[in-house]
Design a protein around this motif. Sequence first.
Motif, PDB file in Angstrom:
ATOM      1  N   PRO A  90       0.800  -1.228   0.000  1.00  9.50           N
ATOM      2  CA  PRO A  90       0.000   0.000   0.000  1.00  9.50           C
ATOM      3  C   PRO A  90       0.832   1.277   0.000  1.00  9.50           C
ATOM      4  O   PRO A  90       0.331   2.345  -0.374  1.00  9.50           O
ATOM      5  N   LEU A  91       2.104   1.193   0.401  1.00  4.53           N
ATOM      6  CA  LEU A  91       2.964   2.371   0.468  1.00  4.53           C
ATOM      7  C   LEU A  91       3.598   2.716  -0.866  1.00  4.53           C
ATOM      8  O   LEU A  91       4.306   3.725  -0.975  1.00  4.53           O
ATOM      9  N   LEU A  92       3.342   1.931  -1.900  1.00  9.84           N
ATOM     10  CA  LEU A  92       3.949   2.173  -3.206  1.00  9.84           C
ATOM     11  C   LEU A  92       3.363   3.390  -3.913  1.00  9.84           C
ATOM     12  O   LEU A  92       3.944   3.888  -4.876  1.00  9.84           O
ATOM     13  N   GLY A  93       2.226   3.856  -3.452  1.00  8.03           N
ATOM     14  CA  GLY A  93       1.666   5.107  -3.937  1.00  8.03           C
ATOM     15  C   GLY A  93       1.481   5.161  -5.441  1.00  8.03           C
ATOM     16  O   GLY A  93       0.876   4.276  -6.046  1.00  8.03           O
ATOM     17  N   PRO A  94       2.044   6.205  -6.099  1.00  9.27           N
ATOM     18  CA  PRO A  94       1.780   6.400  -7.525  1.00  9.27           C
ATOM     19  C   PRO A  94       2.626   5.542  -8.460  1.00  9.27           C
ATOM     20  O   PRO A  94       2.414   5.573  -9.671  1.00  9.27           O
ATOM     21  N   THR A  95       3.585   4.794  -7.933  1.00  9.99           N
ATOM     22  CA  THR A  95       4.440   3.976  -8.798  1.00  9.99           C
ATOM     23  C   THR A  95       3.601   2.951  -9.545  1.00  9.99           C
ATOM     24  O   THR A  95       2.865   2.175  -8.934  1.00  9.99           O
ATOM     25  N   LYS A  96       3.741   2.927 -10.863  1.00 13.69           N
ATOM     26  CA  LYS A  96       3.019   1.940 -11.676  1.00 13.69           C
ATOM     27  C   LYS A  96       3.714   0.591 -11.538  1.00 13.69           C
ATOM     28  O   LYS A  96       4.898   0.466 -11.816  1.00 13.69           O
ATOM     29  N   LEU A  97       2.975  -0.423 -11.108  1.00 13.45           N
ATOM     30  CA  LEU A  97       3.528  -1.761 -10.878  1.00 13.45           C
ATOM     31  C   LEU A  97       2.941  -2.752 -11.854  1.00 13.45           C
ATOM     32  O   LEU A  97       1.720  -2.844 -12.017  1.00 13.45           O
ATOM     33  N   LEU A  98       3.839  -3.503 -12.485  1.00 14.23           N
ATOM     34  CA  LEU A  98       3.439  -4.615 -13.339  1.00 14.23           C
ATOM     35  C   LEU A  98       3.912  -5.896 -12.662  1.00 14.23           C
ATOM     36  O   LEU A  98       5.127  -6.128 -12.534  1.00 14.23           O
ATOM     37  N   TYR A  99       2.968  -6.710 -12.202  1.00 14.87           N
ATOM     38  CA  TYR A  99       3.302  -7.957 -11.511  1.00 14.87           C
ATOM     39  C   TYR A  99       3.209  -9.122 -12.489  1.00 14.87           C
ATOM     40  O   TYR A  99       2.300  -9.184 -13.323  1.00 14.87           O
ATOM     41  N   ILE A 100       4.141 -10.073 -12.322  1.00 15.61           N
ATOM     42  CA  ILE A 100       4.177 -11.279 -13.139  1.00 15.61           C
ATOM     43  C   ILE A 100       4.270 -12.479 -12.200  1.00 15.61           C
ATOM     44  O   ILE A 100       5.110 -12.502 -11.293  1.00 15.61           O
ATOM     45  N   GLN A 101       3.413 -13.465 -12.419  1.00 15.61           N
ATOM     46  CA  GLN A 101       3.415 -14.670 -11.596  1.00 15.61           C
ATOM     47  C   GLN A 101       3.167 -15.895 -12.464  1.00 15.61           C
ATOM     48  O   GLN A 101       2.205 -15.928 -13.234  1.00 15.61           O
ATOM     49  N   GLY A 102       4.041 -16.899 -12.365  1.00 11.64           N
ATOM     50  CA  GLY A 102       3.853 -18.142 -13.091  1.00 11.64           C
ATOM     51  C   GLY A 102       2.752 -18.988 -12.473  1.00 11.64           C
ATOM     52  O   GLY A 102       2.654 -19.097 -11.250  1.00 11.64           O
ATOM     53  N   ASP A 103       1.931 -19.606 -13.326  1.00  9.73           N
ATOM     54  CA  ASP A 103       0.835 -20.408 -12.786  1.00  9.73           C
ATOM     55  C   ASP A 103       1.284 -21.794 -12.345  1.00  9.73           C
ATOM     56  O   ASP A 103       0.533 -22.519 -11.686  1.00  9.73           O
ATOM     57  N   GLY A 104       2.529 -22.178 -12.689  1.00  4.78           N
ATOM     58  CA  GLY A 104       3.046 -23.468 -12.257  1.00  4.78           C
ATOM     59  C   GLY A 104       4.098 -23.364 -11.172  1.00  4.78           C
ATOM     60  O   GLY A 104       4.840 -24.325 -10.923  1.00  4.78           O
ATOM     61  N   ASP A 105       4.174 -22.216 -10.525  1.00  2.16           N
ATOM     62  CA  ASP A 105       5.172 -21.972  -9.475  1.00  2.16           C
ATOM     63  C   ASP A 105       4.926 -22.911  -8.299  1.00  2.16           C
ATOM     64  O   ASP A 105       3.902 -22.825  -7.627  1.00  2.16           O
ATOM     65  N   GLN A 106       5.892 -23.803  -8.048  1.00  2.00           N
ATOM     66  CA  GLN A 106       5.722 -24.781  -6.973  1.00  2.00           C
ATOM     67  C   GLN A 106       6.170 -24.254  -5.612  1.00  2.00           C
ATOM     68  O   GLN A 106       5.966 -24.911  -4.596  1.00  2.00           O
ATOM     69  N   TRP A 107       6.779 -23.060  -5.569  1.00  2.00           N
ATOM     70  CA  TRP A 107       7.257 -22.498  -4.293  1.00  2.00           C
ATOM     71  C   TRP A 107       6.458 -21.275  -3.861  1.00  2.00           C
ATOM     72  O   TRP A 107       6.221 -21.072  -2.688  1.00  2.00           O
ATOM     73  N   GLY A 108       6.063 -20.444  -4.807  1.00  2.00           N
ATOM     74  CA  GLY A 108       5.173 -19.333  -4.497  1.00  2.00           C
ATOM     75  C   GLY A 108       3.738 -19.762  -4.714  1.00  2.00           C
ATOM     76  O   GLY A 108       3.428 -20.952  -4.784  1.00  2.00           O
ATOM     77  N   SER A 109       2.848 -18.767  -4.848  1.00  2.00           N
ATOM     78  CA  SER A 109       1.458 -19.115  -5.128  1.00  2.00           C
ATOM     79  C   SER A 109       0.780 -17.960  -5.849  1.00  2.00           C
ATOM     80  O   SER A 109       1.098 -16.782  -5.610  1.00  2.00           O
ATOM     81  N   LEU A 110      -0.146 -18.303  -6.718  1.00  2.00           N
ATOM     82  CA  LEU A 110      -0.899 -17.289  -7.437  1.00  2.00           C
ATOM     83  C   LEU A 110      -1.722 -16.456  -6.469  1.00  2.00           C
ATOM     84  O   LEU A 110      -1.829 -15.229  -6.619  1.00  2.00           O
ATOM     85  N   ALA A 111      -2.287 -17.072  -5.449  1.00  2.00           N
ATOM     86  CA  ALA A 111      -3.094 -16.340  -4.476  1.00  2.00           C
ATOM     87  C   ALA A 111      -2.262 -15.287  -3.754  1.00  2.00           C
ATOM     88  O   ALA A 111      -2.742 -14.167  -3.499  1.00  2.00           O
ATOM     89  N   ASP A 112      -1.037 -15.622  -3.414  1.00  2.00           N
ATOM     90  CA  ASP A 112      -0.150 -14.671  -2.745  1.00  2.00           C
ATOM     91  C   ASP A 112       0.145 -13.491  -3.661  1.00  2.00           C
ATOM     92  O   ASP A 112       0.068 -12.329  -3.253  1.00  2.00           O
ATOM     93  N   ALA A 113       0.478 -13.771  -4.920  1.00  2.00           N
ATOM     94  CA  ALA A 113       0.765 -12.705  -5.882  1.00  2.00           C
ATOM     95  C   ALA A 113      -0.464 -11.821  -6.095  1.00  2.00           C
ATOM     96  O   ALA A 113      -0.358 -10.587  -6.203  1.00  2.00           O
TER      97      ALA A 113
END
Length: 318
Positions: free
Chosen positions: A250-273
């Motif tokens: 929430p502190l990122l303010g006006p910075t435009k963010l482009l997030y990328i998340q792999g759908d087969g990531d076995q260590w992270g998760s799509l829900a987290d992203a």
Amino acid sequence: MAWARIQRRGAVALGLALGIAAGRVGYAAAALTRLAITGGRQPLWRTPAQVGLPFEEVVFRSHDGVMLRGWLIHRADHDGSRAPTIVFVHGWPWNRLGNRAGCTLMPDRTVDFLEPARALAQAGFHVLLFDLRNHGESAAAWPVTFGVRESRDLVGAVMMLRKRPEVDGKRIGVIGYSMGANTAIYGIPRCQPIRAAVAVQPTSIGVYAPNLARTMLGPAGPSLAKLAEPLCRAFGAPAFAQIAPARAAPLLGPTKLLYIQGDGDQWGSLADAQAIAAATPSARPLIVAPSTDRFGGYLYVNEHLDEIVSFFEENLKG
């Protein structure tokens, strides 16, 4: 120096203790825990000059004084005029070149930063590649905190760039991978204005650690990750549950963010992203990259260079 020796000896002792507790998977558990505390030192396997990119060595300090090393790659047809700059922030346990397959304990693939750096330089951007603390050729400052204290390195990098005559200090962008994406989320609010950033698979450590441990250590992995956490905290690391980028987003303010998340990531998760992106005030729609493993998500950038360059052109050249 004395404290550094104590830390090294302590890491060995703690690793051995974990290994004894872990039984047959002890060696891998101990090695993984030590890596989580001390970071990685992948060697630099090539330079920008080998792919035709003019660059200079840079040495600077993080916001809290840690010595950092990197390369500043100049934009194509550089004539000394001020231009926008992109800062690459690598993952754990990588270095300023990205990741070289076979250099870590984990099942991995090569992630090459020089290819996107060249595309950005040809598009008119300067590019900074640098080693985070505890990685590459930068100084040690234990423990690894997966973005929390590494954010001070990003702040130091931006401060250094804003003193450079060829850098337009109001037109700086960031691209971070994994721990580097976390670093961007924690660090950007402390060095605004940062107009745009790409965050590739930022991850809450409460999600990442047990999943990685399961891959590396088998069914007992998540339990061993819980055992490793107090060892990391003994060196001053935050609790795993506290390393959660959605809380900082929430502190990122006006910075435009482009997030990328792999759908087969076995260590992270799509829900987290998705939770991280949802907490970001100026986020673009999350890109869900088809992948069979975590590294497939990282490789989205190299496979879609035109898209990444266009994102930065839209937000940094206007």
